[in-house]
Design a protein around this motif. Structure first.
Motif, PDB file in Angstrom:
ATOM      1  N   ASP A  91       0.814  -1.213   0.000  1.00  0.00           N
ATOM      2  CA  ASP A  91       0.000   0.000   0.000  1.00  0.00           C
ATOM      3  C   ASP A  91       0.849   1.266   0.000  1.00  0.00           C
ATOM      4  N   GLY A  92       2.156   1.124  -0.072  1.00  0.00           N
ATOM      5  CA  GLY A  92       3.030   2.289  -0.181  1.00  0.00           C
ATOM      6  C   GLY A  92       3.627   2.781   1.118  1.00  0.00           C
ATOM      7  N   PHE A  93       3.520   1.985   2.200  1.00  0.00           N
ATOM      8  CA  PHE A  93       4.074   2.394   3.485  1.00  0.00           C
ATOM      9  C   PHE A  93       5.463   1.780   3.693  1.00  0.00           C
ATOM     10  N   THR A  94       6.298   2.494   4.440  1.00  0.00           N
ATOM     11  CA  THR A  94       7.513   1.911   5.000  1.00  0.00           C
ATOM     12  C   THR A  94       7.154   1.440   6.394  1.00  0.00           C
ATOM     13  N   ALA A  95       7.243   0.118   6.635  1.00  0.00           N
ATOM     14  CA  ALA A  95       6.692  -0.465   7.857  1.00  0.00           C
ATOM     15  C   ALA A  95       7.772  -0.732   8.897  1.00  0.00           C
ATOM     16  N   GLY A  96       7.417  -0.511  10.152  1.00  0.00           N
ATOM     17  CA  GLY A  96       8.244  -0.868  11.304  1.00  0.00           C
ATOM     18  C   GLY A  96       7.387  -1.604  12.309  1.00  0.00           C
ATOM     19  N   ASP A  97       7.990  -2.160  13.344  1.00  0.00           N
ATOM     20  CA  ASP A  97       7.215  -2.896  14.337  1.00  0.00           C
ATOM     21  C   ASP A  97       7.929  -2.884  15.684  1.00  0.00           C
ATOM     22  N   HIS A  98       7.180  -3.153  16.727  1.00  0.00           N
ATOM     23  CA  HIS A  98       7.725  -3.226  18.082  1.00  0.00           C
ATOM     24  C   HIS A  98       6.780  -4.044  18.947  1.00  0.00           C
ATOM     25  N   ASP A  99       7.292  -4.491  20.094  1.00  0.00           N
ATOM     26  CA  ASP A  99       6.494  -5.229  21.064  1.00  0.00           C
ATOM     27  C   ASP A  99       5.505  -4.263  21.708  1.00  0.00           C
ATOM     28  N   ALA A 100       4.227  -4.574  21.612  1.00  0.00           N
ATOM     29  CA  ALA A 100       3.203  -3.681  22.152  1.00  0.00           C
ATOM     30  C   ALA A 100       3.001  -3.857  23.649  1.00  0.00           C
ATOM     31  N   THR A 115       4.656  10.400   8.572  1.00  0.00           N
ATOM     32  CA  THR A 115       5.426  10.763   7.387  1.00  0.00           C
ATOM     33  C   THR A 115       6.863  11.021   7.791  1.00  0.00           C
ATOM     34  N   SER A 116       7.799  10.452   7.070  1.00  0.00           N
ATOM     35  CA  SER A 116       9.216  10.646   7.355  1.00  0.00           C
ATOM     36  C   SER A 116       9.652  12.031   6.892  1.00  0.00           C
ATOM     37  N   PRO A 117      10.841  12.502   7.323  1.00  0.00           N
ATOM     38  CA  PRO A 117      11.332  13.803   6.865  1.00  0.00           C
ATOM     39  C   PRO A 117      11.452  13.906   5.344  1.00  0.00           C
ATOM     40  N   ARG A 118      11.605  12.771   4.689  1.00  0.00           N
ATOM     41  CA  ARG A 118      11.718  12.776   3.229  1.00  0.00           C
ATOM     42  C   ARG A 118      10.367  12.677   2.532  1.00  0.00           C
ATOM     43  N   GLY A 119       9.296  12.670   3.318  1.00  0.00           N
ATOM     44  CA  GLY A 119       7.971  12.617   2.721  1.00  0.00           C
ATOM     45  C   GLY A 119       7.436  11.214   2.506  1.00  0.00           C
ATOM     46  N   THR A 120       8.152  10.191   2.979  1.00  0.00           N
ATOM     47  CA  THR A 120       7.690   8.814   2.814  1.00  0.00           C
ATOM     48  C   THR A 120       6.623   8.487   3.847  1.00  0.00           C
ATOM     49  N   ARG A 121       5.582   7.811   3.412  1.00  0.00           N
ATOM     50  CA  ARG A 121       4.542   7.384   4.350  1.00  0.00           C
ATOM     51  C   ARG A 121       5.062   6.214   5.171  1.00  0.00           C
ATOM     52  N   THR A 122       4.936   6.322   6.479  1.00  0.00           N
ATOM     53  CA  THR A 122       5.427   5.271   7.375  1.00  0.00           C
ATOM     54  C   THR A 122       4.280   4.741   8.225  1.00  0.00           C
ATOM     55  N   ILE A 123       4.458   3.523   8.708  1.00  0.00           N
ATOM     56  CA  ILE A 123       3.500   2.951   9.650  1.00  0.00           C
ATOM     57  C   ILE A 123       4.262   2.039  10.601  1.00  0.00           C
ATOM     58  N   ASP A 124       3.969   2.180  11.880  1.00  0.00           N
ATOM     59  CA  ASP A 124       4.638   1.395  12.917  1.00  0.00           C
ATOM     60  C   ASP A 124       3.605   0.515  13.594  1.00  0.00           C
ATOM     61  N   PHE A 125       3.878  -0.793  13.630  1.00  0.00           N
ATOM     62  CA  PHE A 125       2.940  -1.751  14.205  1.00  0.00           C
ATOM     63  C   PHE A 125       3.370  -2.132  15.621  1.00  0.00           C
ATOM     64  N   GLY A 126       2.419  -2.087  16.544  1.00  0.00           N
ATOM     65  CA  GLY A 126       2.608  -2.638  17.878  1.00  0.00           C
ATOM     66  C   GLY A 126       1.977  -4.014  17.910  1.00  0.00           C
ATOM     67  N   ALA A 127       2.769  -5.040  18.210  1.00  0.00           N
ATOM     68  CA  ALA A 127       2.285  -6.417  18.101  1.00  0.00           C
ATOM     69  C   ALA A 127       2.573  -7.195  19.379  1.00  0.00           C
ATOM     70  N   VAL A 128       1.831  -8.268  19.571  1.00  0.00           N
ATOM     71  CA  VAL A 128       2.061  -9.214  20.662  1.00  0.00           C
ATOM     72  C   VAL A 128       2.168 -10.611  20.063  1.00  0.00           C
ATOM     73  N   ARG A 129       2.712 -11.521  20.837  1.00  0.00           N
ATOM     74  CA  ARG A 129       2.808 -12.901  20.356  1.00  0.00           C
ATOM     75  C   ARG A 129       1.403 -13.448  20.108  1.00  0.00           C
ATOM     76  N   THR A 130       1.245 -14.130  18.994  1.00  0.00           N
ATOM     77  CA  THR A 130      -0.068 -14.649  18.620  1.00  0.00           C
ATOM     78  C   THR A 130      -0.619 -15.540  19.728  1.00  0.00           C
ATOM     79  N   GLY A 131      -1.854 -15.298  20.069  1.00  0.00           N
ATOM     80  CA  GLY A 131      -2.488 -16.025  21.160  1.00  0.00           C
ATOM     81  C   GLY A 131      -2.553 -15.215  22.436  1.00  0.00           C
ATOM     82  N   SER A 132      -1.782 -14.108  22.497  1.00  0.00           N
ATOM     83  CA  SER A 132      -1.813 -13.232  23.663  1.00  0.00           C
ATOM     84  C   SER A 132      -2.866 -12.150  23.445  1.00  0.00           C
ATOM     85  N   PRO A 133      -3.577 -11.745  24.495  1.00  0.00           N
ATOM     86  CA  PRO A 133      -4.534 -10.644  24.336  1.00  0.00           C
ATOM     87  C   PRO A 133      -3.804  -9.317  24.192  1.00  0.00           C
TER      88      PRO A 133
END
Length: 351
Positions: free
Chosen positions: A137-146, A168-186
């Motif tokens: 979808d045109g995003f630069t994706a990142g992730d971290h433990d939520a 949006t990054s300083p260069r104008g790139t659309r970014t998205i950062d995901f907060g995730a947990v181990r599957t099965g965890s609430p």
């Protein structure tokens, strides 16, 4: 022979040249400029006969020149937080993308993203799939433990998305950062918060069937729950035949968290028996009455006074010696004198 010549790189002109080279290289490349700054300071202070005030002046000049040629630090454009995205969505009538506190799909096939005018909703998806779709979808994706544990994410296929933050990054790139947990965890109630594991209810006195229903209501997998006997000399019947047995103790204890790695153990007692005192402390070690000491508790021993017969071997225990309580003295004597091969006194069909 004359006095040894001073190496060129330790001469005063060379040191001054190193200092002047700092801004030149810093202008071309910040990293090279920094390395030259380190080298210039080293030469200024090591083996240099200059007065200390000269050294200090040259140091300040080198640092000032280096800082003067560095490009200004990019202004970090504030990323749209999930709350800001919600406010914009409400004002424009678009879909809300605030995080859901509910658990994620265990099979990684969470709810399909709801396409909005700008930010699709990837929550509930397996993290590797969410990143793949976001990049498409045109995003630069990142992730971290939520969660509040802050663990590193190595196998993204084992994690599921709870939160997302677009910007949006300083260069104008659309970014998205995901907060995730181990599957099965609430999912936590907020990004970076504790995982709301279900708490163990008080199951003491409940039957096995009732206890199973209460645990299932907390989304505790049935295959992570197992039964055991509270009495060390008791035996569980076949599965399905101890549904009416009651719980005397359980692990985890009441109020303790049930994580996705927990095994829930329920210690049971037959309806004919009471639970022992301090059941959890003596689980597996308390003993039921067994008058004939044949390992078969009296409550289901069809021959409670005959140690050579029990519910497993009603005609006698193979290899037993001595007379049973219902045998005559002469019979026991003749049996004891026969056999000769160590089976003396055996009254079993196995003799």
């Amino acid at each position: 022979m004359g006095p040894p010549r001073t190496p060129w790189w330790r001469t005063g002109r060379a040191r001054a040249g190193f200092v002047l080279a700092v801004p030149v290289l810093g202008f071309l490349n910040a990293f090279l400029g920094f390395l030259m700054l380190v080298a210039a300071l080293f030469l200024l202070w090591w083996g240099n006969a200059w007065p200390k005030r000269w050294k200090a002046t040259a140091t300040v000049a080198a640092v000032f020149l280096f800082g003067a040629v560095l490009p200004p630090a990019p202004q970090d454009k504030a990323s749209d937080t999930v709350v800001e995205a919600d406010a914009k969505a409400r004002n424009s009538g678009g879909p809300v993308t605030s995080p859901s506190p509910k658990g994620t799909a265990e099979d990684g096939q969470g709810p399909e993203p709801t396409a909005g005018p700008e930010i699709p909703d990837y929550r509930g998806l397996r993290l590797d799939k969410a990143r793949k779709r976001a990049q498409a979808d045109g995003f630069t994706a990142g992730d971290h433990d939520a969660s509040d544990q802050g663990d590193g994410i190595w196998m993204r296929s084992n994690w599921s998305v709870c939160f997302q933050r677009a910007g949006t990054s300083p260069r104008g790139t659309r970014t998205i950062d995901f907060g995730a947990v181990r599957t099965g965890s609430p999912c936590p109630m907020r990004d970076g918060g504790p995982i709301p594991w279900p708490k163990m209810p008080d199951l003491i006195g409940a039957t096995w069937t009732t206890a199973q229903k209460k645990l299932a209501a907390l989304d505790v997998p049935a295959d992570r729950t197992y039964a055991d006997t509270i009495y060390g000399n008791d035996t569980l019947p076949d599965e399905g035949e101890y549904d009416a047995w009651k719980v005397c103790a359980h692990d985890p204890g009441r109020g303790e968290p049930i994580t996705n790695s927990s095994w829930v153990r329920l210690w049971l007692s037959a309806p004919e028996n009471d639970c022992p005192a301090q059941a959890r402390e003596v689980a597996g070690s308390a003993q039921l009455p067994d008058r004939d000491d044949d390992g078969d508790p009296d409550y289901h021993d069809p021959f409670p006074g005959d140690r050579n017969r029990n519910s497993t071997f009603p005609d006698g225990v193979p290899g037993s010696s001595g007379d049973s309580d219902d045998s005559g003295g002469s019979g026991g004597s003749s049996s004891g004198s026969s056999g000769g091969g160590g089976w003396g006194g055996c009254r079993s069909r196995w003799c």
